[in-house]
Design a protein around this motif. Structure first.
Motif, short mmCIF file in Angstrom:
data_model
loop_
_atom_site.label_atom_id
_atom_site.label_comp_id
_atom_site.label_asym_id
_atom_site.label_seq_id
_atom_site.Cartn_x
_atom_site.Cartn_y
_atom_site.Cartn_z
N LYS A 79 -0.19 -3.68 -12.60
CA LYS A 79 -1.48 -4.39 -12.58
C LYS A 79 -1.77 -4.93 -11.19
CE LYS A 79 -1.59 -5.82 -17.45
NZ LYS A 79 -1.58 -6.99 -18.39
N LYS A 80 -0.76 -5.52 -10.55
CA LYS A 80 -0.95 -6.07 -9.21
C LYS A 80 -1.39 -5.00 -8.22
CE LYS A 80 2.35 -9.92 -9.53
NZ LYS A 80 3.62 -10.49 -9.01
N LEU A 81 -0.88 -3.79 -8.41
CA LEU A 81 -1.23 -2.68 -7.53
C LEU A 81 -2.53 -1.98 -7.95
CD1 LEU A 81 2.32 -1.12 -7.00
CD2 LEU A 81 0.99 -2.42 -5.33
N GLY A 82 -3.05 -2.36 -9.11
CA GLY A 82 -4.30 -1.76 -9.59
C GLY A 82 -4.15 -0.31 -10.04
N ILE A 83 -2.95 0.07 -10.53
CA ILE A 83 -2.72 1.48 -10.91
C ILE A 83 -2.21 1.61 -12.35
CG2 ILE A 83 -2.27 2.20 -8.52
CD1 ILE A 83 0.73 2.08 -9.18
N GLU A 84 -2.45 0.59 -13.14
CA GLU A 84 -1.91 0.60 -14.50
C GLU A 84 -2.36 1.84 -15.28
OE1 GLU A 84 -1.43 -2.53 -18.23
OE2 GLU A 84 -3.11 -2.74 -16.82
N GLN A 85 -3.63 2.17 -15.21
CA GLN A 85 -4.14 3.32 -15.95
C GLN A 85 -3.63 4.64 -15.36
OE1 GLN A 85 -5.78 3.05 -18.81
NE2 GLN A 85 -5.56 0.83 -18.58
N GLN A 86 -3.54 4.71 -14.03
CA GLN A 86 -3.15 5.97 -13.39
C GLN A 86 -1.70 6.36 -13.68
OE1 GLN A 86 -4.91 3.45 -12.07
NE2 GLN A 86 -5.92 4.08 -10.14
N LYS A 124 2.27 1.71 -3.46
CA LYS A 124 1.20 2.17 -4.35
C LYS A 124 1.01 3.68 -4.23
CE LYS A 124 -3.78 1.53 -5.14
NZ LYS A 124 -4.97 0.72 -4.77
N GLU A 175 3.40 -6.39 -15.08
CA GLU A 175 2.78 -7.08 -13.94
C GLU A 175 2.61 -6.23 -12.69
OE1 GLU A 175 4.03 -11.16 -13.24
OE2 GLU A 175 5.21 -11.11 -15.10
N GLU A 230 0.83 -1.20 0.00
CA GLU A 230 0.00 0.00 0.00
C GLU A 230 0.87 1.26 0.00
OE1 GLU A 230 -3.17 2.37 -0.35
OE2 GLU A 230 -3.17 0.18 -0.53
#
Length: 259
Positions: A156-163, A130, A153, A127
């Motif tokens: 993506k794992k952190l859920g911030i690919e777009q940001q 991130k 990877e 966290e």
């Protein structure tokens, strides 16, 4: 006449016993992650064996002309290749490296740097990492194994690919810490052993173990080596317990057992 003959014999014997008459010049291809350890260990090998090392540098993969697979493809001489383990395995599959010469040398983990003198953020948990990435104005990562993992990877794992898409960039050929030291990028990610030697950047730490991509560095003898016995001797030396201290000092993790 006799004196001349004796001098000739002594000269011939001296030449036969001189280091240059029996030592080998080994051509080594070495990728970035093992560079610091290799540079520290190479003089000891040369001094103890009489062999000399001629080294070409380049990544383990990729389209760059300096990449080790591309060097081999062009027919550049090589007695030892030191590179990412799975890239070496691919060369073995292609019949370019002798299979039973493959030897694990060290594990390499990913770390982060900031510009020298700048605050070192907390990246000790997923966290925390991130939030650091989301708050950063720019992020650099390498074009080798660690960077491929980060790009494909980690984000993506952190859920911030777009940001982070617009501010995270892969840096080809040059050390990532260098572009952080210059102020071009705020954060830099690469294998620890490639970050530590660069002046002007401060090492923050390794990314959390749960997010790590551990890269094995391994060595092998290419098919067509002119000095296969001496090449294997070098590989044994680099993998030996005696080399572990320098390997660890460089930011790599010595292997408890061969991989």
């Amino acid at each position: 006449m006799r004196r001349t003959f004796l001098l000739t014999c002594l000269t011939t014997l001296a030449l036969a016993l001189s280091p240059s008459s029996w030592s080998a010049e080994l051509h080594v291809m070495n990728s970035g992650g093992f560079t610091a350890a290799y540079k520290a260990l190479a003089p000891g090998f040369e001094q103890s064996t009489g062999n000399t090392l001629t080294t070409a540098w380049g990544p383990s993969m990729g389209a760059a002309p300096e990449a080790i697979p591309n060097r081999l493809q062009r027919g550049e001489p090589a007695d030892v290749v030191i590179m990412v383990g799975y890239a070496l395995d691919e060369l073995i599959k292609q019949g370019k490296v002798i299979a039973d010469s493959r030897t694990g040398l060290a594990d390499s983990r990913i770390g982060m740097v900031v510009r020298a003198g700048h605050p070192k953020p907390d990246i000790s948990t997923p966290e925390a990492l991130k939030q650091v990435l989301l708050n950063a104005r720019s992020i650099a990562y390498s074009d080798s194994a660690s960077g491929v993992y980060i790009e494909r990877e980690l984000f993506k794992k952190l859920g911030i690919e777009q940001q982070v898409r617009g501010k995270a960039k892969m840096v080809p050929k040059i050390p990532v810490a260098g572009v952080v030291a210059s102020g071009e990028y705020e954060l830099g990610f690469q294998q620890v052993s490639e970050l530590l030697p660069v002046a002007g950047a401060d090492f923050v730490g390794k990314i959390p173990e749960s997010l790590q991509s551990v890269t094995l560095f391994a060595a092998g003898v290419p098919v067509g080596s002119q000095h296969p016995a001496e090449a294997r001797q070098l590989i044994r030396f680099l993998a030996s317990p005696q080399a572990a201290a320098e390997v660890s000092k460089s930011g790599l993790d010595p292997l408890p057992t061969q991989k």
